[in-house]
Design a protein around this motif. Structure first.
Motif, PDB file in Angstrom:
ATOM      1  N   GLU A   1      15.813  34.614 -53.063  1.00  0.00           N
ATOM      2  CA  GLU A   1      16.522  33.482 -53.650  1.00  0.00           C
ATOM      3  C   GLU A   1      17.947  33.431 -53.133  1.00  0.00           C
ATOM      4  N   ILE A   2      18.346  32.226 -52.727  1.00  0.00           N
ATOM      5  CA  ILE A   2      19.699  31.980 -52.240  1.00  0.00           C
ATOM      6  C   ILE A   2      20.253  30.822 -53.058  1.00  0.00           C
ATOM      7  N   LEU A   3      21.368  31.043 -53.723  1.00  0.00           N
ATOM      8  CA  LEU A   3      21.983  30.014 -54.551  1.00  0.00           C
ATOM      9  C   LEU A   3      23.240  29.487 -53.882  1.00  0.00           C
ATOM     10  N   GLY A   4      23.310  28.159 -53.717  1.00  0.00           N
ATOM     11  CA  GLY A   4      24.507  27.523 -53.171  1.00  0.00           C
ATOM     12  C   GLY A   4      24.870  28.022 -51.788  1.00  0.00           C
ATOM     13  N   GLY A   5      26.139  27.936 -51.481  1.00  0.00           N
ATOM     14  CA  GLY A   5      26.649  28.461 -50.221  1.00  0.00           C
ATOM     15  C   GLY A   5      26.499  27.546 -49.028  1.00  0.00           C
ATOM     16  N   GLY A   6      25.861  26.398 -49.198  1.00  0.00           N
ATOM     17  CA  GLY A   6      25.722  25.474 -48.084  1.00  0.00           C
ATOM     18  C   GLY A   6      24.706  25.889 -47.038  1.00  0.00           C
ATOM     19  N   TYR A   7      23.812  26.801 -47.362  1.00  0.00           N
ATOM     20  CA  TYR A   7      22.793  27.242 -46.410  1.00  0.00           C
ATOM     21  C   TYR A   7      21.699  26.197 -46.324  1.00  0.00           C
ATOM     22  N   THR A   8      21.103  26.058 -45.151  1.00  0.00           N
ATOM     23  CA  THR A   8      20.046  25.078 -44.943  1.00  0.00           C
ATOM     24  C   THR A   8      18.714  25.782 -44.716  1.00  0.00           C
ATOM     25  N   VAL A   9      17.644  25.073 -45.022  1.00  0.00           N
ATOM     26  CA  VAL A   9      16.307  25.630 -44.813  1.00  0.00           C
ATOM     27  C   VAL A   9      16.074  25.953 -43.338  1.00  0.00           C
ATOM     28  N   PRO A  10      16.411  25.052 -42.396  1.00  0.00           N
ATOM     29  CA  PRO A  10      16.207  25.411 -40.979  1.00  0.00           C
ATOM     30  C   PRO A  10      16.995  26.657 -40.564  1.00  0.00           C
ATOM     31  N   GLY A  11      18.212  26.800 -41.077  1.00  0.00           N
ATOM     32  CA  GLY A  11      19.015  27.969 -40.738  1.00  0.00           C
ATOM     33  C   GLY A  11      18.415  29.259 -41.282  1.00  0.00           C
ATOM     34  N   ILE A  12      17.966  29.214 -42.527  1.00  0.00           N
ATOM     35  CA  ILE A  12      17.333  30.382 -43.147  1.00  0.00           C
ATOM     36  C   ILE A  12      16.038  30.715 -42.421  1.00  0.00           C
ATOM     37  N   ARG A  13      15.252  29.688 -42.108  1.00  0.00           N
ATOM     38  CA  ARG A  13      13.986  29.886 -41.379  1.00  0.00           C
ATOM     39  C   ARG A  13      14.244  30.592 -40.044  1.00  0.00           C
ATOM     40  N   GLN A  14      15.273  30.181 -39.333  1.00  0.00           N
ATOM     41  CA  GLN A  14      15.608  30.793 -38.048  1.00  0.00           C
ATOM     42  C   GLN A  14      16.007  32.261 -38.208  1.00  0.00           C
ATOM     43  N   MET A  15      16.820  32.541 -39.216  1.00  0.00           N
ATOM     44  CA  MET A  15      17.243  33.930 -39.455  1.00  0.00           C
ATOM     45  C   MET A  15      16.042  34.824 -39.751  1.00  0.00           C
ATOM     46  N   LEU A  16      15.118  34.351 -40.583  1.00  0.00           N
ATOM     47  CA  LEU A  16      13.934  35.148 -40.918  1.00  0.00           C
ATOM     48  C   LEU A  16      13.027  35.315 -39.702  1.00  0.00           C
ATOM     49  N   HIS A  17      12.910  34.279 -38.895  1.00  0.00           N
ATOM     50  CA  HIS A  17      12.101  34.359 -37.676  1.00  0.00           C
ATOM     51  C   HIS A  17      12.670  35.425 -36.731  1.00  0.00           C
TER      52      HIS A  17
END
Length: 76
Positions: free
Chosen positions: A47-63
């Protein structure tokens, strides 16, 4: 506040994903997820709350960290 939850199949991948995101400055935490909330029936989520993070950015980091997940849920 935006909430992004990444459904994870196991605690082990959850911990790996949490460590990978935190290493990149993302304040993620591992939480229990009602299995009915996920198509894959996953019981845990990052879970990530706030911070202006985007789904594509998070997806890339996990990939890049080779973290497997079943789906990403976003609440605005």
């Amino acid at each position: 506040m935006t909430r992004i939850r990444i459904a994870i199949g196991s605690v082990t991948y959850g911990e790996k994903g949490m460590a990978a995101l935190r290493a990149r400055g993302v304040p993620a935490r591992l939480v229990r997820l009602d299995p009915r909330q996920s198509r894959g029936g996953c019981a845990y989520a990052l879970e990530i709350l706030g911070g202006g993070y985007t789904v594509p950015g998070i997806r890339q980091m996990l990939h890049e960290a080779h973290v497997r997940y079943t789906e990403i849920l976003e609440d605005a």
